[in-house]
Design a protein around this motif. Structure first.
Motif, PDB file in Angstrom:
ATOM      1  N   GLN A  30      -9.798  -3.294 -11.123  1.00  0.00           N
ATOM      2  CA  GLN A  30      -9.112  -4.451 -11.667  1.00  0.00           C
ATOM      3  C   GLN A  30      -8.576  -4.058 -13.037  1.00  0.00           C
ATOM      4  N   SER A  58      -5.222  -7.616 -16.870  1.00  0.00           N
ATOM      5  CA  SER A  58      -4.706  -8.516 -15.842  1.00  0.00           C
ATOM      6  C   SER A  58      -5.715  -9.609 -15.507  1.00  0.00           C
ATOM      7  N   GLU A 102      -3.979  -9.424  -3.955  1.00  0.00           N
ATOM      8  CA  GLU A 102      -4.083 -10.607  -4.792  1.00  0.00           C
ATOM      9  C   GLU A 102      -5.258 -11.398  -4.245  1.00  0.00           C
ATOM     10  N   ILE A 131      -5.017  -9.733  -9.499  1.00  0.00           N
ATOM     11  CA  ILE A 131      -4.520  -8.517  -8.857  1.00  0.00           C
ATOM     12  C   ILE A 131      -5.597  -7.431  -8.940  1.00  0.00           C
ATOM     13  N   TYR A 132      -5.888  -6.841  -7.792  1.00  0.00           N
ATOM     14  CA  TYR A 132      -6.860  -5.754  -7.688  1.00  0.00           C
ATOM     15  C   TYR A 132      -6.210  -4.588  -6.960  1.00  0.00           C
ATOM     16  N   PHE A 133      -6.650  -3.394  -7.325  1.00  0.00           N
ATOM     17  CA  PHE A 133      -6.211  -2.185  -6.632  1.00  0.00           C
ATOM     18  C   PHE A 133      -7.417  -1.575  -5.934  1.00  0.00           C
ATOM     19  N   HIS A 157       0.842  -1.190   0.000  1.00  0.00           N
ATOM     20  CA  HIS A 157       0.000   0.000   0.000  1.00  0.00           C
ATOM     21  C   HIS A 157       0.881   1.244   0.000  1.00  0.00           C
ATOM     22  N   PHE A 192      -3.569   3.874  -1.892  1.00  0.00           N
ATOM     23  CA  PHE A 192      -3.793   2.800  -2.850  1.00  0.00           C
ATOM     24  C   PHE A 192      -3.254   1.504  -2.253  1.00  0.00           C
ATOM     25  N   ARG A 243      -2.791  -2.757  -2.999  1.00  0.00           N
ATOM     26  CA  ARG A 243      -2.720  -3.778  -4.052  1.00  0.00           C
ATOM     27  C   ARG A 243      -2.969  -5.129  -3.402  1.00  0.00           C
TER      28      ARG A 243
END
Length: 132
Positions: free
Chosen positions: A42, A46, A85, A50-52, A8, A81, A83
């Motif tokens: 997302q 990708s 998984e 992986i998502y933000f 983050h 932000f 990140r």
């Protein structure tokens, strides 16, 4: 279903310290009273889970006396932000349910440390109590 916080970052923090802002924080009793929002992102290219998360605190009160001008008396904005998984089905829904419980402690810690290091009155924000 597994959720893993990868990292983050605080991307933006802008706070004008004044007595009104300190008073706002001292009157907060529950997390729901805080002006917090989040957006799950997302990347379209990708497929690796992986998502933000864009997690935001934004406090912009309007001066009641000059409501036509909407003059701001203080301002506080913090953009973080995260990140993640995420593995398994319904990743978006699972993230939606878990984001506050995972991200809020980081925001709470950042705000508390920022106030303490700035030499203004310390703030103590409420704990997040996860409810399922």
């Amino acid at each position: 279903m597994s959720i893993k916080l990868l990292d983050h970052k605080v991307m933006r923090s802008f706070i004008v310290f004044n007595s009104d802002l300190v008073e706002f924080f001292s009157n907060v009793e529950t997390v729901e009273e805080l002006p917090l929002s989040h957006e799950i992102i997302q990347p379209s290219d990708s497929d690796d889970g992986i998502y933000f998360i864009h997690y935001k605190f934004k406090y912009e009160p309007v001066d009641d006396e000059n409501s036509d001008n909407e003059k701001l008396t203080e301002l506080a904005i913090i953009d973080m932000f995260f990140r993640f998984e995420v593995r398994g089905e319904n990743a978006q829904q699972t993230l939606e349910e878990c984001v506050p419980a995972i991200c809020y402690p980081y925001m709470r810690s950042f705000l508390s440390t920022l106030f303490a290091n700035s030499g203004v009155e310390s703030i103590y924000l409420p704990l997040w109590l996860y409810k399922k």
